[in-house]
Motif scaffolding. Structure first.
Motif, PDB file in Angstrom:
ATOM      1  N   GLU A 174       0.861  -1.188   0.000  1.00  0.00           N
ATOM      2  CA  GLU A 174       0.000   0.000   0.000  1.00  0.00           C
ATOM      3  C   GLU A 174       0.892   1.232   0.000  1.00  0.00           C
ATOM      4  O   GLU A 174       1.888   1.301   0.724  1.00  0.00           O
ATOM      5  N   SER A 175       0.528   2.209  -0.813  1.00  0.00           N
ATOM      6  CA  SER A 175       1.251   3.471  -0.889  1.00  0.00           C
ATOM      7  C   SER A 175       0.343   4.569  -0.341  1.00  0.00           C
ATOM      8  O   SER A 175      -0.699   4.870  -0.921  1.00  0.00           O
ATOM      9  N   VAL A 176       0.758   5.155   0.786  1.00  0.00           N
ATOM     10  CA  VAL A 176      -0.031   6.209   1.420  1.00  0.00           C
ATOM     11  C   VAL A 176       0.680   7.532   1.168  1.00  0.00           C
ATOM     12  O   VAL A 176       1.786   7.765   1.667  1.00  0.00           O
ATOM     13  N   LEU A 177       0.059   8.368   0.350  1.00  0.00           N
ATOM     14  CA  LEU A 177       0.697   9.620  -0.061  1.00  0.00           C
ATOM     15  C   LEU A 177       0.880  10.577   1.113  1.00  0.00           C
ATOM     16  O   LEU A 177       0.026  10.679   1.990  1.00  0.00           O
ATOM     17  N   GLY A 178       2.020  11.279   1.104  1.00  0.00           N
ATOM     18  CA  GLY A 178       2.287  12.334   2.071  1.00  0.00           C
ATOM     19  C   GLY A 178       2.681  11.880   3.457  1.00  0.00           C
ATOM     20  O   GLY A 178       2.907  12.708   4.330  1.00  0.00           O
ATOM     21  N   GLN A 179       2.792  10.584   3.722  1.00  0.00           N
ATOM     22  CA  GLN A 179       3.106  10.118   5.064  1.00  0.00           C
ATOM     23  C   GLN A 179       4.512   9.545   5.200  1.00  0.00           C
ATOM     24  O   GLN A 179       4.883   9.068   6.259  1.00  0.00           O
ATOM     25  N   GLY A 180       5.301   9.626   4.134  1.00  0.00           N
ATOM     26  CA  GLY A 180       6.656   9.103   4.176  1.00  0.00           C
ATOM     27  C   GLY A 180       7.672  10.197   4.442  1.00  0.00           C
ATOM     28  O   GLY A 180       7.334  11.338   4.761  1.00  0.00           O
ATOM     29  N   ARG A 181       8.931   9.827   4.281  1.00  0.00           N
ATOM     30  CA  ARG A 181      10.045  10.750   4.495  1.00  0.00           C
ATOM     31  C   ARG A 181       9.929  11.959   3.565  1.00  0.00           C
ATOM     32  O   ARG A 181       9.613  11.820   2.395  1.00  0.00           O
ATOM     33  N   SER A 182      10.122  13.142   4.088  1.00  0.00           N
ATOM     34  CA  SER A 182      10.090  14.403   3.337  1.00  0.00           C
ATOM     35  C   SER A 182       8.773  14.601   2.583  1.00  0.00           C
ATOM     36  O   SER A 182       8.733  15.190   1.515  1.00  0.00           O
ATOM     37  N   GLY A 183       7.683  14.069   3.132  1.00  0.00           N
ATOM     38  CA  GLY A 183       6.380  14.263   2.519  1.00  0.00           C
ATOM     39  C   GLY A 183       6.084  13.325   1.370  1.00  0.00           C
ATOM     40  O   GLY A 183       5.058  13.448   0.700  1.00  0.00           O
ATOM     41  N   GLY A 184       6.976  12.368   1.110  1.00  0.00           N
ATOM     42  CA  GLY A 184       6.738  11.386   0.055  1.00  0.00           C
ATOM     43  C   GLY A 184       5.769  10.321   0.526  1.00  0.00           C
ATOM     44  O   GLY A 184       5.221  10.390   1.624  1.00  0.00           O
ATOM     45  N   PRO A 185       5.547   9.293  -0.286  1.00  0.00           N
ATOM     46  CA  PRO A 185       4.630   8.235   0.129  1.00  0.00           C
ATOM     47  C   PRO A 185       5.263   7.314   1.172  1.00  0.00           C
ATOM     48  O   PRO A 185       6.474   7.138   1.211  1.00  0.00           O
ATOM     49  N   ARG A 186       4.414   6.737   2.009  1.00  0.00           N
ATOM     50  CA  ARG A 186       4.830   5.700   2.945  1.00  0.00           C
ATOM     51  C   ARG A 186       4.357   4.380   2.355  1.00  0.00           C
ATOM     52  O   ARG A 186       3.220   4.249   1.925  1.00  0.00           O
ATOM     53  N   HIS A 187       5.234   3.395   2.318  1.00  0.00           N
ATOM     54  CA  HIS A 187       4.900   2.087   1.766  1.00  0.00           C
ATOM     55  C   HIS A 187       4.774   1.075   2.889  1.00  0.00           C
ATOM     56  O   HIS A 187       5.645   0.974   3.752  1.00  0.00           O
ATOM     57  N   GLU A 188       3.675   0.332   2.866  1.00  0.00           N
ATOM     58  CA  GLU A 188       3.445  -0.731   3.853  1.00  0.00           C
ATOM     59  C   GLU A 188       3.146  -2.020   3.109  1.00  0.00           C
ATOM     60  O   GLU A 188       2.221  -2.079   2.297  1.00  0.00           O
TER      61      GLU A 188
END
Length: 196
Positions: A174-188
């Motif tokens: 799953e790719s959750v936009l805006g929740q990763g490093r530097s505002g990128g996607p977070r991947h789970e």
């Protein structure tokens, strides 16, 4: 849910690539936004709109397709640019078998536009220098410094060849936009299914 199917290179392959990128990173300054090596992967299929209730069926479908494809011996190799904005590393090894796997409908309802198998390592940053807009009549436009930087990175990485690894499983991520490093996607990782 925004989901994708991925092959994750072995840790040794990712460490090797990360080391090989050091000089390119240093030369790029702030013009490129580098991806997090912990999230590097090869995207095989993408679906931006999987209903949450369809997740179990998607995993079952993926497992059935994966069972019909043997594990792959791959290596990261070469480089290129997509859309004048994304720097990627290519793949060598069992590329015919990889192409056959990518030809499957891995996620029902997915958009079928697929590019070659690749690992995106950087994207053009909002801080990247831009070519001057003004020029005298009849003059050729000045070169875009960011495109020159990307061309230099591709040239430097064109001979790159990483260690071979065996890809033995697919991940549904799953790719959750805006929740990763530097505002990128977070991947789970939602599920892992074996090849073969």
């Amino acid at each position: 849910m925004r989901v994708f199917v991925a092959l994750r290179p072995a840790p040794a392959a990712l460490e090797h690539l990360d080391s090989a990128l050091e000089e390119v990173r240093a030369g790029a300054g702030r013009a490129l936004r580098w991806g997090d090596p912990a999230q590097w992967h090869l995207t095989l299929a993408f679906r931006p709109d999987l209903p949450g209730g369809a997740l179990a069926d998607a995993v079952d479908h993926l497992a059935i397709l994966a069972a019909h494809h043997r594990p792959l011996r791959l290596e990261l190799s070469g480089a290129g640019v997509f859309s004048a904005r994304a720097l990627w590393i290519g793949v060598a090894g069992d590329t015919e078998a990889l192409a056959a796997l990518m030809g499957e409908s891995l996620l029902e309802g997915e958009g079928r536009e697929r590019r070659r198998a690749h690992l995106t390592v950087a994207r053009v940053s909002a801080r990247a220098p831009r070519a001057p807009r003004r020029r005298r009549r009849g003059e050729a436009p000045p070169p875009d410094p960011t495109q020159l930087l990307l061309a230099d990175a591709v040239r430097a990485l064109s001979v790159y060849r990483g260690p071979t690894w065996e890809a033995s499983e697919l991940e549904l991520v799953e790719s959750v936009l805006g929740q990763g490093r530097s505002g990128g996607p977070r991947h789970e990782v939602l599920a892992t299914v074996p090849l073969g």
